[in-house]
Design an enzyme around this catalytic site. Structure first.
Site, short mmCIF file in Angstrom:
data_model
loop_
_atom_site.label_atom_id
_atom_site.label_comp_id
_atom_site.label_asym_id
_atom_site.label_seq_id
_atom_site.Cartn_x
_atom_site.Cartn_y
_atom_site.Cartn_z
N CYS A 63 46.95 60.08 5.24
CA CYS A 63 45.26 60.01 5.36
C CYS A 63 45.20 58.36 4.93
CB CYS A 63 44.99 60.93 4.16
SG CYS A 63 43.31 60.90 4.08
N GLN A 64 44.77 57.64 6.10
CA GLN A 64 44.57 56.31 6.00
C GLN A 64 43.27 56.12 6.80
OE1 GLN A 64 47.30 53.69 7.78
NE2 GLN A 64 46.80 51.84 6.36
#
Length: 113
Positions: free
Chosen positions: A45-46
């Site tokens: 999750c970036q």
């Protein structure tokens, strides 16, 4: 560089599309990790690499630096594994123990400096 992950090395893969830099790279963690922001397939999750936030002038080194910062300091706003995030917030000692054990079992040895 911070516990519980500092005892091992983790392998990342950055995949660039033919449309790079107009499209962001895809970052995948190839080493299994017990982390709230990394799912079981290694997706991270970036926000930096989402189409909404991507800026074509962003360099690959910036993507990697953001990944390392995120791994060292899990962000409760970046969650792909809610159960692990909940454990981190409600039972930090248990999270630490599990993450250290997972690192010991799955991470590669750290290279000498």
């Amino acid at each position: 560089n911070n516990p519980p992950y500092n005892t091992g090395a983790f392998r990342f893969e950055l995949t660039f599309s033919p449309n790079h830099p107009l499209e962001p790279p895809c970052a995948t963690l190839r080493t299994p990790i017990y982390h709230p922001s990394v799912d079981l397939e290694g997706r991270i999750c970036q926000p930096l690499t989402t189409h909404v936030h991507w800026v074509p002038t962003t360099r690959a080194v910036q993507v990697l630096q953001d990944l390392l910062l995120q791994l060292d300091s899990p962000d409760p706003q970046r969650v792909l594994r809610p159960d692990v995030a909940r454990e981190l917030q409600e039972r930090p000692e248990e999270f630490q123990r599990r993450a250290e054990e997972h690192t010991r079992l799955h991470a590669e040895p750290r290279p000498d400096p």
